[in-house]
Design an enzyme around this catalytic site. Structure first.
Site, short mmCIF file in Angstrom:
data_model
loop_
_atom_site.label_atom_id
_atom_site.label_comp_id
_atom_site.label_asym_id
_atom_site.label_seq_id
_atom_site.Cartn_x
_atom_site.Cartn_y
_atom_site.Cartn_z
N CYS A 193 0.86 -1.18 0.00
CA CYS A 193 0.00 0.00 0.00
C CYS A 193 0.91 1.24 0.00
O CYS A 193 1.77 1.36 -0.87
CB CYS A 193 -0.93 -0.11 1.21
N ASP B 294 -7.77 -3.22 -8.87
CA ASP B 294 -7.42 -2.19 -7.89
C ASP B 294 -7.87 -0.82 -8.38
O ASP B 294 -7.30 -0.27 -9.31
CB ASP B 294 -5.90 -2.21 -7.67
N HIS C 183 -7.08 -3.94 -4.37
CA HIS C 183 -6.05 -3.33 -3.53
C HIS C 183 -6.05 -4.03 -2.17
O HIS C 183 -7.09 -4.34 -1.61
CB HIS C 183 -6.35 -1.83 -3.34
#
Length: 244
Positions: free
Chosen positions: A127, A183, A214
């Site tokens: 991330c 994502d 994600h």
């Protein structure tokens, strides 16, 4: 790979006038192991990041997860609620690439001075940490990097300035990047631009994509995708084993 017994502890990394909290995991058996820096998500050095740090140490590495929000929110550690995400992003937006790189250098120095390690270092991030890992790959000491779904690499850099992808020519080691094709935070055009830059500058790399969202690697998030996570973990192990 065989799993080794580990020991863990909280440590403090000195970087000029700031002391950075960090979580350290290393093999219990004495020896000189490669060092790996683990970069957190926006949620801080929480249980998930500590578990990844442990997993890496169990493979035979000295793994350390520095707190990337030490300047903004010492001790920050949250879960995955919408409110947690919003707060984590607020602190993320207050970081700068210069500070993140400085803290990474300090972390590497700590490993060299406090924990006898081989002169080979890797990095892994998820991330926000995936973006930081791409940044850290530009440091000459980092020889192998695993960057998981780092949003914004192609479009911005922490604190402002040219997008992080523009620093690709500075990468000297090997970089593996992992993305989910579903994502919403990372459009496919961004992934293609990252691929193009890595190829154009002849960086040793592989880019892996999975039919996932994600955060697919995190087993504490609703977006967890076990199959993609397992496949990506195999690639991470291969990367570090081969190049460190």
């Amino acid at each position: 790979m065989a799993v080794v017994e580990i020991q863990t502890k909280s440590v403090t990394i000195n970087n000029g006038d700031i002391s950075i909290d960090a979580y350290l995991a290393k093999p219990l058996e004495s020896g000189i192991w490669p060092g790996i820096v683990v970069f957190q998500e926006v949620f801080g050095v929480n249980d998930h990041i500590r578990s990844i740090t442990d997993r890496i140490a169990q493979l035979g590495y000295v793994a350390i997860a520095p707190a990337l929000y030490q300047r903004q929110a010492p001790g920050f550690e949250v879960g995955y609620s919408p409110a947690d995400l919003e707060l984590g992003r607020t602190y993320k937006n207050q970081t700068t690439a210069a500070d993140l790189l400085s803290d990474t250098r300090a972390t590497l120095t700590y490993l060299q001075q406090q924990e006898p390690v081989k002169s080979s270092f890797g990095a892994i991030g998820f991330c926000f940490g995936g973006h930081v890992a791409y940044l850290a790959a530009t440091l000459p000491d980092i020889q192998a990097t695993a960057s998981f779904y780092g949003a914004g690499i192609a479009t911005m850099t922490p604190g402002g300035g040219v997008p992080t992808v523009a620093l690709t020519p500075q990468i000297q080691g090997v970089l593996y990047a992992f993305f989910g094709t579903q994502d919403a935070l990372i459009p496919s055009i961004d992934v293609e631009q990252i691929k193009a830059e890595l190829q154009a500058h002849q960086i040793r790399h592989q880019v892996f994509t999975y039919p996932a969202n994600h955060g697919f690697f995190c087993d504490q998030r609703a977006s967890y995708q076990p199959e993609a996570a397992a496949q990506a973990w195999q690639q991470v192990q291969q990367l570090f084993k081969q190049y460190l």
